[in-house]
Design a protein around this motif. Sequence first.
Motif, mmCIF file in Angstrom:
data_model
loop_
_atom_site.group_PDB
_atom_site.id
_atom_site.type_symbol
_atom_site.label_atom_id
_atom_site.label_comp_id
_atom_site.label_asym_id
_atom_site.label_seq_id
_atom_site.Cartn_x
_atom_site.Cartn_y
_atom_site.Cartn_z
ATOM 1 N N TRP A 54 0.830 -1.196 0.000
ATOM 2 C CA TRP A 54 0.000 0.000 0.000
ATOM 3 C C TRP A 54 0.860 1.239 0.000
ATOM 4 O O TRP A 54 1.893 1.301 0.664
ATOM 5 C CB TRP A 54 -0.913 -0.024 1.224
ATOM 6 N N ARG A 55 0.440 2.226 -0.709
ATOM 7 C CA ARG A 55 1.159 3.503 -0.732
ATOM 8 C C ARG A 55 0.869 4.273 0.550
ATOM 9 O O ARG A 55 -0.287 4.497 0.900
ATOM 10 C CB ARG A 55 0.738 4.344 -1.936
ATOM 11 N N ILE A 56 1.911 4.665 1.212
ATOM 12 C CA ILE A 56 1.761 5.351 2.497
ATOM 13 C C ILE A 56 1.227 6.764 2.278
ATOM 14 O O ILE A 56 1.699 7.483 1.395
ATOM 15 C CB ILE A 56 3.110 5.381 3.237
ATOM 16 N N PRO A 57 0.241 7.160 3.071
ATOM 17 C CA PRO A 57 -0.274 8.518 2.932
ATOM 18 C C PRO A 57 0.762 9.550 3.379
ATOM 19 O O PRO A 57 1.649 9.253 4.170
ATOM 20 C CB PRO A 57 -1.494 8.544 3.850
ATOM 21 N N VAL A 58 0.620 10.724 2.839
ATOM 22 C CA VAL A 58 1.521 11.826 3.133
ATOM 23 C C VAL A 58 0.713 12.925 3.808
ATOM 24 O O VAL A 58 -0.416 13.205 3.415
ATOM 25 C CB VAL A 58 2.151 12.352 1.825
ATOM 26 N N VAL A 59 1.292 13.517 4.821
ATOM 27 C CA VAL A 59 0.670 14.647 5.502
ATOM 28 C C VAL A 59 1.313 15.923 4.967
ATOM 29 O O VAL A 59 2.541 16.027 4.888
ATOM 30 C CB VAL A 59 0.844 14.538 7.034
ATOM 31 N N LEU A 60 0.475 16.864 4.572
ATOM 32 C CA LEU A 60 0.937 18.149 4.073
ATOM 33 C C LEU A 60 1.082 19.094 5.256
ATOM 34 O O LEU A 60 0.204 19.156 6.115
ATOM 35 C CB LEU A 60 -0.071 18.704 3.072
ATOM 36 N N LEU A 61 2.190 19.805 5.283
ATOM 37 C CA LEU A 61 2.494 20.663 6.432
ATOM 38 C C LEU A 61 2.626 22.125 6.031
ATOM 39 O O LEU A 61 3.117 22.439 4.948
ATOM 40 C CB LEU A 61 3.813 20.224 7.067
ATOM 41 N N GLU A 62 2.188 22.983 6.932
ATOM 42 C CA GLU A 62 2.460 24.416 6.826
ATOM 43 C C GLU A 62 3.058 24.823 8.157
ATOM 44 O O GLU A 62 2.426 24.652 9.207
ATOM 45 C CB GLU A 62 1.182 25.199 6.550
ATOM 46 N N ASP A 63 4.279 25.322 8.115
ATOM 47 C CA ASP A 63 5.004 25.675 9.341
ATOM 48 C C ASP A 63 4.970 24.522 10.343
ATOM 49 O O ASP A 63 4.709 24.713 11.537
ATOM 50 C CB ASP A 63 4.433 26.950 9.960
ATOM 51 N N GLU A 64 5.199 23.323 9.836
ATOM 52 C CA GLU A 64 5.284 22.078 10.612
ATOM 53 C C GLU A 64 3.959 21.621 11.218
ATOM 54 O O GLU A 64 3.922 20.680 11.993
ATOM 55 C CB GLU A 64 6.373 22.169 11.677
ATOM 56 N N PRO A 66 0.099 20.064 10.519
ATOM 57 C CA PRO A 66 -0.639 19.372 9.457
ATOM 58 C C PRO A 66 -1.797 20.211 8.932
ATOM 59 O O PRO A 66 -2.539 20.825 9.709
ATOM 60 C CB PRO A 66 -1.160 18.104 10.122
ATOM 61 N N ILE A 67 -1.902 20.268 7.592
ATOM 62 C CA ILE A 67 -2.987 21.025 6.964
ATOM 63 C C ILE A 67 -3.755 20.192 5.936
ATOM 64 O O ILE A 67 -4.764 20.649 5.407
ATOM 65 C CB ILE A 67 -2.481 22.320 6.300
ATOM 66 N N GLY A 68 -3.313 18.986 5.630
ATOM 67 C CA GLY A 68 -3.990 18.164 4.631
ATOM 68 C C GLY A 68 -3.283 16.840 4.474
ATOM 69 O O GLY A 68 -2.307 16.542 5.169
#
Length: 79
Positions: A54-64, A66-68
């Motif tokens: 399975w492809r591991i999900p990625v967490v999108l960060l803004e100034d460290e 999580p935002i998405g």
Amino acid sequence: MAEYGLRRATLDDGPFLYALRTDPEAAANSFGPPPATLETHITWLDSRLTDPEWRIPVVLLEDEQPIGSARWDELDFGF
């Protein structure tokens, strides 16, 4: 100026990812229904994070913070 980044999701991200997944707009644009409970989601996420196929999900960060999130799955279209 904000700094943006990516990182692999971990089980600690479960509550954040659950909140995203159960957002009404996200749920309306999803392939399936949202998980019924946080516990259900954590169990699912744990099984996915330990699955080598399975492809591991990625967490999108803004100034460290999580935002998405994003996830890539391999699909077989048969051609």
